[in-house]
Design an enzyme around this catalytic site. Structure first.
Site, mmCIF file in Angstrom:
data_model
loop_
_atom_site.group_PDB
_atom_site.id
_atom_site.type_symbol
_atom_site.label_atom_id
_atom_site.label_comp_id
_atom_site.label_asym_id
_atom_site.label_seq_id
_atom_site.Cartn_x
_atom_site.Cartn_y
_atom_site.Cartn_z
ATOM 1 N N HIS A 133 29.777 4.694 -21.982
ATOM 2 C CA HIS A 133 29.670 3.711 -20.896
ATOM 3 C C HIS A 133 28.438 3.337 -20.658
ATOM 4 O O HIS A 133 28.095 1.862 -20.693
ATOM 5 C CB HIS A 133 30.377 4.292 -19.554
ATOM 6 C CG HIS A 133 30.365 3.130 -18.660
ATOM 7 N ND1 HIS A 133 31.760 2.424 -18.174
ATOM 8 C CD2 HIS A 133 29.646 2.806 -17.565
ATOM 9 C CE1 HIS A 133 31.475 1.751 -17.191
ATOM 10 N NE2 HIS A 133 30.138 1.921 -16.761
ATOM 11 N N GLU A 134 27.440 4.135 -20.442
ATOM 12 C CA GLU A 134 25.986 3.560 -20.158
ATOM 13 C C GLU A 134 25.412 2.915 -21.431
ATOM 14 O O GLU A 134 24.468 2.086 -21.198
ATOM 15 C CB GLU A 134 25.075 4.576 -19.509
ATOM 16 C CG GLU A 134 25.483 5.351 -18.221
ATOM 17 C CD GLU A 134 25.592 4.280 -17.196
ATOM 18 O OE1 GLU A 134 24.841 3.546 -17.048
ATOM 19 O OE2 GLU A 134 26.697 4.225 -16.293
ATOM 20 N N HIS B 177 26.073 -0.727 -21.526
ATOM 21 C CA HIS B 177 25.306 -1.528 -20.332
ATOM 22 C C HIS B 177 23.977 -1.646 -21.140
ATOM 23 O O HIS B 177 23.119 -2.708 -21.294
ATOM 24 C CB HIS B 177 24.977 -0.730 -19.297
ATOM 25 C CG HIS B 177 26.124 -0.791 -18.396
ATOM 26 N ND1 HIS B 177 26.729 -1.873 -18.080
ATOM 27 C CD2 HIS B 177 26.782 0.403 -17.669
ATOM 28 C CE1 HIS B 177 27.750 -1.542 -17.069
ATOM 29 N NE2 HIS B 177 27.826 -0.289 -16.783
#
Length: 445
Positions: free
Chosen positions: A19-20, A23
């Protein structure tokens, strides 16, 4: 317990890190300066800096990770540093960076489903048992040993696929078109009329209530006792019991009970041995039990065998099926959340870390396929949850950006943003409390 903890930490660490990374990748492409990317939380154990000045860190608590960007440039920063700050980016780039995390989780789920589709999985065939009288399945004309082939025109290759396609109509109610294949190979079109059900993890199985039940495992002969009645009758390990006396297509329990009830009586058997039907007779030996009762035994271990199908697709079909399953699961999750809000679905469906850890351990014990399917499902949950328009989540930031668009590019006032963040924090804490309450209620019930 150790396997459960390892499986849980691996799942959470992998999915949150991915998920990170979503980003990070989009922020890097947008020219945002990344100060640190950490795998894990807490004290940094290892670190290194890349040529862009980003610190890559391995931290002590392996339950995810985080990416730290330069939000605002310091007052004395040069022009290049000011341009690389996140808050200095155009609105479109900020939206892309924030949305990239949840999207990464959805992409990961689609890739996992794609790999599983190409790999192939052994799943129970969708062969139905006789439905109880009066159930929707019985009223629709479902019969014993019908094979479910399609639900509302969508083909299903296994019981797992059939259950998934039936979840939505079971929750919402209505009319469902079923295509079933009789044991003789003939296809029939049936129409199932379902009432909406308030689905709860502690409640009865909604498919069972509708009369749609998987056929019980077939009794199969396992190891034999030397000199026992089964060996003397000519039974061999691997023989499938098709009938015993007047009992046809018996379950394991029904066959064992039938043998026990016919001590000393010859029983005609029809068995399936390597695709060939064989007829023979076995006489259960009368055996006295400790309770002074006499039962019949044939000296054979009777095992259950569920007919399985190999579900395997080509690369393009697997990719399409993976994307479709990810989209369908995401939409189903959103619909279930909506029904929780209006009370149509129980809030006991909300699960927390204890339940997730339990499922992580269970699927890890079953095998790699089950564990990967679990990872895909949790990845979808993380992606969908983070897209909810709740301040503190990625979806809350996207909500603020949408308001900024409607305001003609003027940012949301700080007091409104602060109030929203406080409300968002309250909602998240409330959901966390509910999830933990449900977890411990399941543990101690």
């Amino acid at each position: 317990m150790l396997l459960t903890l390892i499986a849980f930490a691996l799942a959470l660490g992998l999915l949150i890190t991915f998920h990170e990374l979503g980003h990070y990748w989009v922020a890097r492409l947008s020219g945002v300066r990344i100060l640190r990317f950490s795998v894990g939380f807490g004290r940094v154990l290892l670190r290194r800096h890349d040529r862009h000045g980003t610190e890559w860190a391995l931290s002590a608590i392996p339950l995810g990770g985080y990416v730290k960007m330069l939000d605002d440039a310091p007052p004395d920063a040069d022009e290049a540093t000011r341009r690389s700050a996140f808050n200095a980016q155009p609105l479109s780039r900020r939206i892309a960076v924030v949305a990239a995390g949840p999207v990464a989780n959805l992409v990961l789920a689609a890739l996992i489903y794609t790999v599983l589709g190409m790999w192939g999985t052994q799943e129970p065939a969708a062969i139905l048992a006789a439905p109880p009288a009066g159930t929707p399945a019985a009223l629709a004309g479902v019969q014993a040993r019908d094979t479910l082939k399609a639900v509302d025109g969508t083909p299903v290759a296994s019981w797992a696929q059939a259950r998934w396609q039936l979840l939505e109509p079971l929750a919402g109610g209505g009319r469902v078109a079923l295509t079933v294949q009789s044991p003789d190979g003939a296809d029939r079109q049936l129409h199932l009329r379902l009432a909406a059900q308030a689905m709860s993890p502690d409640g009865p199985d909604p498919l069972k209530q509708a009369g749609l039940v998987l056929q019980a495992p077939q009794p199969v002969v396992g190891s034999l006792t030397a000199g026992g009645a089964a060996q003397l009758a000519g039974l061999r390990p691997g023989d499938v019991i098709l009938s015993a006396g007047g009992l046809t297509q018996p379950s394991v329990q029904a066959f064992v009970q039938f043998v026990q009830d016919h001590a000393g009586q010859p029983l005609p058997l029809t068995i399936l041995r390597q695709s060939t039907q064989v007829t023979l007779s076995v006489t259960p030996a009368a055996t006295a039990t400790g309770a002074g009762k006499t039962i019949g035994r044939i000296g054979a271990l009777i095992e259950g065998r569920q007919p399985l199908v190999l579900v395997r697709l080509g690369p393009l079909d697997s990719l399409w099926a993976g994307v479709r399953r990810t989209v369908d699961t995401s939409l189903f999750t959103l619909r279930m959340m909506g029904r929780m809000v209006v009370g149509a679905v129980s809030w006991r469906n909300v699960s927390g870390p204890v339940t997730i850890a339990e499922y992580a351990g269970q699927t890890a014990r079953i095998g790699l396929e089950a564990y990967l399917s679990f990872l895909a499902l949790i990845s979808i949950s993380i992606g969908v949850l983070n897209l909810l328009p709740i301040p503190m989540l990625d979806g809350g930031h996207l909500l603020f950006y949408l308001i900024e668009v409607l305001r003609g590019g003027r940012p949301v006032p700080d007091r409104v943003r602060d109030a929203g963040l406080r409300i968002g924090m309250s909602v998240i804490l409330g959901l966390m409390f509910l999830a933990l309450f449900n977890d411990f209620s399941r543990l101690f019930r």
